[in-house]
Design an enzyme around this catalytic site. Structure first.
Site, short mmCIF file in Angstrom:
data_model
loop_
_atom_site.label_atom_id
_atom_site.label_comp_id
_atom_site.label_asym_id
_atom_site.label_seq_id
_atom_site.Cartn_x
_atom_site.Cartn_y
_atom_site.Cartn_z
N PHE A 76 0.83 -1.21 0.00
CA PHE A 76 0.00 0.00 0.00
C PHE A 76 0.87 1.26 0.00
O PHE A 76 0.83 2.07 -0.95
CB PHE A 76 -0.95 -0.07 1.20
CG PHE A 76 -1.48 1.26 1.65
CD1 PHE A 76 -2.04 2.16 0.74
CD2 PHE A 76 -1.44 1.62 3.00
CE1 PHE A 76 -2.53 3.39 1.16
CE2 PHE A 76 -1.93 2.84 3.43
CZ PHE A 76 -2.47 3.73 2.51
N THR B 96 2.08 -9.78 0.79
CA THR B 96 0.88 -8.94 0.94
C THR B 96 0.85 -7.83 -0.13
O THR B 96 -0.19 -7.21 -0.33
CB THR B 96 0.78 -8.29 2.34
OG1 THR B 96 1.98 -7.59 2.61
CG2 THR B 96 0.53 -9.34 3.41
N TYR C 268 5.13 -8.28 15.04
CA TYR C 268 5.23 -7.00 14.33
C TYR C 268 5.84 -5.93 15.24
O TYR C 268 6.82 -5.28 14.87
CB TYR C 268 3.84 -6.59 13.87
CG TYR C 268 3.79 -5.35 13.00
CD1 TYR C 268 4.23 -5.40 11.68
CD2 TYR C 268 3.29 -4.15 13.49
CE1 TYR C 268 4.17 -4.26 10.87
CE2 TYR C 268 3.23 -3.02 12.69
CZ TYR C 268 3.66 -3.08 11.38
OH TYR C 268 3.61 -1.96 10.58
#
Ligand code: UDP
Length: 317
Positions: free
Chosen positions: A12, A37, A145
């Protein structure tokens, strides 16, 4: 020509960055992504341009090239995506950082780490300044993460001190906009897609938790200022986020009002370690990055993002 490597360039934020960088014909952009992803459709318009190259590569293994600037955006970033494959998430953060830091060091290139507000965990200090050291669970479902990104920051500063690597570290707060993956499970994409499909909007918990949403173009302005216009010895970490805070319930209501469908709100269980509130203190960015601050209000950013998702939906049908 300036040779610029964007790791995670089909994701993204990475793909929005690549699109902006290739607009300058003095830049040659190498986009690395293993498409775990990231999505090729995010860079479909760029493939074929003379100053853009896509390479399917996993940063867990070294990549060799001549390069002047490196952006490390490689890591799954939505909670459902990173907690599905936690071992790969940690390895991407750590091995990816080591490989890219080695490459930067060999080339004398500047390298920017895309760190995250997740380094603050479930914050006990509000809003969060960079000096706050965080409240992170080291063994929970989000830890791959949170701790992966924290260790990556450690690596960046150790490389700077020990090997003289030129580093910049930004901490990105919740960001949204075109090229988000409609299925990656983040709140903005979930709510918009659910509303467009006439499904219930799933609020986790009672919706009183807060986030501060930054439109991607504001982030790109901050990234450019940090990489190209900040003092050479200003390494960060610096928060880049929108200080305007909303509850998740407010976000759901806004999306419903804008999409005008027949969806309703449905409450679901809250995932573990979900931070209760989050808002950046952006004083440091304002001071160091020529007065940078987000310009695009949530209403305007949501309109643009809804338009993007509408287009994807109509192609799918
Ligand atoms: N959330 C929600 N419904 C969804 C997806 C997320 O209520 O369909 C909540 C989530 O529990 C969190 C917030 O929205 O409190 C932001 O979630 P997101 O996954 O976008 O990012 P985070 O800030 O947690 O990394």
């Amino acid at each position: 020509m300036k040779r610029i490597l964007v790791a995670g360039g089909a994701g993204f934020i990475g793909s929005n960055l690549c699109a902006r960088l290739v607009r300058d014909s003095n830049n040659y952009v190498i986009c690395l992504d293993n498409l775990f992803t990231g999505r090729t459709e995010n860079v479909a318009d760029l493939i074929g341009l003379p100053n853009f190259r896509f390479v399917n590569h996993d940063v867990q293994t070294p990549f060799v090239t001549d390069v002047d600037q490196i952006y490390n955006a490689a890591c799954p970033a939505s909670p459902p995506a990173y907690s599905k494959t936690p071992m790969e998430t940690v390895k991407t953060c750590i091995l990816g950082s080591i490989n890219l830091l080695d490459l930067a060091t060999e080339n004398g290139a500047v390298i920017m780490q895309f760190s995250t507000s997740e380094v603050y965990g479930d914050p006990a200090v509000h809003p969060q300044p960079e000096s706050y050291r965080g409240n992170v669970n080291p063994i929970g479902l989000r830890s791959c993460y949170d701790e992966g990104k924290r260790c990556a920051e450690t690596l960046f500063f150790d490389y700077s001190r020990q090997a003289g690597t030129k580093i910049k570290v930004i901490r990105i707060f919740n960001t949204y906009g075109p090229n988000m993956d409609p299925g990656d499970g983040r709140v903005v994409s979930n709510f918009i897609m659910q509303a467009l499909r006439g499904e219930d909007l799933t609020i986790y918990g009672d919706g009183s938790q807060t986030r501060s949403f930054q439109y991607v173009d504001d982030l790109l302005d901050g990234i450019d200022l940090m990489m190209n216009h900040s003092r050479e010895d200003f390494q960060g970490p610096v928060n880049l986020g929108n200080p305007h805070e909303f509850t998740i319930l407010e976000l759901a209501e806004k999306v419903l009002a804008k999409t005008g469908g027949k969806s309703r709100i449905a409450f679901r269980p809250l995932p573990s370690d979900d931070p209760v509130r989050r808002r950046p203190d952006i004083s440091l960015a304002r001071g160091e990055l020529c007065g940078w601050e987000p310009k695009i209000p949530l209403d305007e950013g949501l309109d643009r993002t809804i338009e993007y998702f509408r287009k994807i939906e109509s192609k799918r049908k």
